[in-house]
Enzyme design. Structure first.
Site, PDB file in Angstrom:
ATOM      1  N   LYS A  59       0.669  -1.405   0.204  1.00  0.00           N
ATOM      2  CA  LYS A  59      -0.528   0.405  -0.399  1.00  0.00           C
ATOM      3  C   LYS A  59       0.661   1.313   0.325  1.00  0.00           C
ATOM      4  O   LYS A  59       2.004   1.060   0.845  1.00  0.00           O
ATOM      5  CB  LYS A  59      -0.956   0.267   1.120  1.00  0.00           C
ATOM      6  CG  LYS A  59      -2.090   1.308   1.209  1.00  0.00           C
ATOM      7  CD  LYS A  59      -2.711   0.459   2.783  1.00  0.00           C
ATOM      8  CE  LYS A  59      -3.986   2.217   2.877  1.00  0.00           C
ATOM      9  NZ  LYS A  59      -4.800   1.545   4.063  1.00  0.00           N
ATOM     10  N   SER A 134      -9.451   1.361   3.093  1.00  0.00           N
ATOM     11  CA  SER A 134      -8.743   1.787   2.111  1.00  0.00           C
ATOM     12  C   SER A 134      -8.021   1.208   1.320  1.00  0.00           C
ATOM     13  O   SER A 134      -7.416   1.445   0.275  1.00  0.00           O
ATOM     14  CB  SER A 134      -7.975   3.012   3.615  1.00  0.00           C
ATOM     15  OG  SER A 134      -7.104   2.401   4.083  1.00  0.00           O
ATOM     16  N   SER A 158      -9.884  -1.213   7.528  1.00  0.00           N
ATOM     17  CA  SER A 158      -9.031  -0.452   5.858  1.00  0.00           C
ATOM     18  C   SER A 158      -8.007  -2.077   4.851  1.00  0.00           C
ATOM     19  O   SER A 158      -8.509  -1.966   4.113  1.00  0.00           O
ATOM     20  CB  SER A 158      -7.873   0.324   6.138  1.00  0.00           C
ATOM     21  OG  SER A 158      -8.462   1.765   6.384  1.00  0.00           O
TER      22      SER A 158
END
Lengths: 455, 89
Positions: A59, A134, A158
């Protein structure tokens, strides 16, 4: 050699046996990224020249030395970290390498990836829908097999939320199990880096690599890291709790698949019993207050003077969160909001602790609905916060929580199921998930997802 | 009439504290949205908290230090009491 759909550990074994070189492996996934990423927008940065190591996606929240790290915000559009996060460093030492930095909601604020300043990612199951967030880029990337595994971060869902919507396996470890050093800070008392994978064994393997005490993160725990890949194979029977309060307002198709999965667990010999947990709405409020407060403090450092761009580059969601956080921390409101939320956090922790005297694990649905259409979030109050409602209690308490796929709804969209455990008992969670995988193969969901994206 | 939770002046004050420049449109929008959020989180008042202590750290760690003899290898290098950095000018 046909590599399509091979797990991280299978690929690693092929490299060890010299049946394939690391260079070939990286080229294989780069080719897939070139083919499918223009459609999915799962990556912000791709390392086109990567030739060494077993590739994975990180990420864009993890600082990677010499590799641009944006947190999906134009504030950090030109930020190249001078140091490496502990998680990516540990994976490097385990022979892995970052093939790309995955897309996400800007600063990890959201459950859709639509707040990304680099465009929304698309759900691999239906490109008109959100992948969730997310860590949506990470989930989309592995679901479509653009990388064999990925690392995300989870503050209030997330990792688990996009894992559910994209039909992959995502673990939020116990707070402090994995170091936050070098992870761009969002809610510092909540943030948990964790693995996202295509099977349970890969997840256990990655957790083992990244977990442990880090002297550079004072909140990391010195409790011994277990050998999770061995732990999952032990024959264990659990007492499993189910809380009715987690089924209120949940889509009927999701409920049906969750109950069916609970029957599988019973068939495997686990004892299932009802438990009482506080309704998730209190965790939403605690999360909203405390996390926004921490956001307003953590984003205070971005002034564009030392690095990055100035505060005019913040997007709508970041500004909204900074404003609310500033409000709840300001003079006259601190006691009513911030301190009160910290107290309710204690109540929620006590609630989980007392339940875990009675049961080993808690299971239930992961998301109230399956993947929404892009643009639909506006219709929901609270800018998508309610999408995370079933994930936020575990985040509030700091306990570990895993999302696994348990079926598809009538729109062919994955349905997620969560397994929560007591503090630092990731081994039990993964053990149960492994048993479930052996019994059901997740009803073919993960394989189907990969096969939607053939070479 | 229901008492307003937030006023436009509050939003301007918060924007100043946060060092954010807001457009008129944003001021209106945030006023409405923050008010909604503040209304929602009032559900916490349903719980009795007067005898509860606050939690700031979920895994109960206290007073964490570097172990004796450990050094910070990731900080800037030191020479005597000065940091060594690349030449700037």
């Amino acid at each position: 050699m046909n590599l399509h759909g091979k797990s991280l550990l299978e690929l690693k074994q092929l490299v060890i046996e010299k049946k394939i070189s690391e260079k070939e492996l990286n080229q294989y996934f780069l080719k897939r990224i070139r083919k499918f990423n223009p459609k999915l927008n799962a990556f912000i940065t791709v390392l086109e020249n990567n030739q060494l190591g077993i590739p994975y996606g990180a990420k864009d929240m993890f600082c990677t030395k010499g590799i641009r790290t944006t947190a999906a915000s134009k504030v950090l559009d030109n930020f190249v970290p001078p140091y490496e996060s502990t998680v990516t460093k540990k994976l490097q030492e385990a022979g892995m390498s970052v093939l790309g930095k995955t897309n996400m909601d800007a600063w990890a604020h959201g459950a859709s990836t639509e707040t990304s300043d680099y465009g929304v990612s698309k759900n691999p199951w239906d490109n008109k829908r959100y992948p969730g967030g997310s860590s949506g880029g990470s989930a989309a990337a592995i679901s479509a097999y653009l990388v064999p595994a990925a690392i995300g971060t989870d503050t209030g869902g997330s990792i688990r939320h996009p894992s559910a919507w994209c039909g992959v396996i995502g673990l939020k470890p116990t707070y402090g199990r994995v170091s936050r050093y070098g992870v761009i800070a969002m809610g510092s008392s909540w943030d948990c880096p964790g693995p996202m994978t295509l099977n349970v064994e890969d997840n256990a393997y990655l957790l083992k690599q990244i977990a442990g005490k880090d002297k550079y993160d004072a909140t990391s725990s010195s409790i011994a890291v277990q050998d999770y890949t061995n732990e999952i194979k032990k024959n264990k029977k659990f007492k499993i709790g189910i809380a009715e309060s987690y089924f209120a307002g949940i889509d009927d198709q999701i409920k049906k698949h969750v109950y069916k999965s609970i029957d599988v667990l019973k068939k495997l010999g686990h004892a299932v019993k009802p438990i009482k947990l506080l309704p998730p709405k209190y965790s939403i409020s605690v999360y909203t207050i405390l996390q926004r407060a921490e956001v307003s403090s953590n984003l205070g450092r971005y002034d564009g003077i030392r690095y990055g761009n100035d505060r005019n580059f913040f997007g709508q969601e970041a500004k909204r969160r900074i404003m609310l956080g500033t409000y709840t921390l300001s003079y006259g409101y601190y006691d009513a909001f911030y301190k009160n939320a910290q107290k309710v956090r204690s109540i929620i922790i006590e609630n989980f602790k007392s339940v875990f005297k009675d049961v080993d694990l808690i299971v239930g649905p992961n998301t109230p609905v399956t993947a929404l259409n892009i643009g639909e979030f506006e219709k929901y109050p609270f800018y998508g916060e309610l999408m995370d409602q079933l994930n936020e209690p575990a985040s509030t308490a700091g306990i570990p929580d895993l999302s696994i796929p348990v079926g598809l709804d009538s729109n062919n969209l994955p349905i997620g199921f969560q397994i929560m455990g007591n503090y630092f008992e990731e081994a039990n969670i993964l053990n149960l998930a492994y048993q479930f995988e052996k019994e059901t193969d997740f009803f073919g969901v993960i394989k189907k997802g990969i096969n939607n994206y053939k070479d | 009439m229901k008492k307003k939770v937030l006023t436009k002046e509050d939003i301007l004050h918060l924007a100043k504290l946060s060092n954010l420049k807001l457009s008129d449109e944003e001021i209106e929008k945030y006023l409405k949205q923050l008010e909604e959020t503040v209304e929602y989180v009032k559900n916490l008042d349903e719980l009795k908290t007067d005898k509860v202590s606050p939690t700031s750290q979920t895994t109960n760690l206290t007073d964490v230090y570097f172990a004796d003899g450990e050094t910070n290898e990731r900080g800037l290098k030191l020479k005597e009491k000065y940091f060594i950095v690349k030449r700037i000018m």
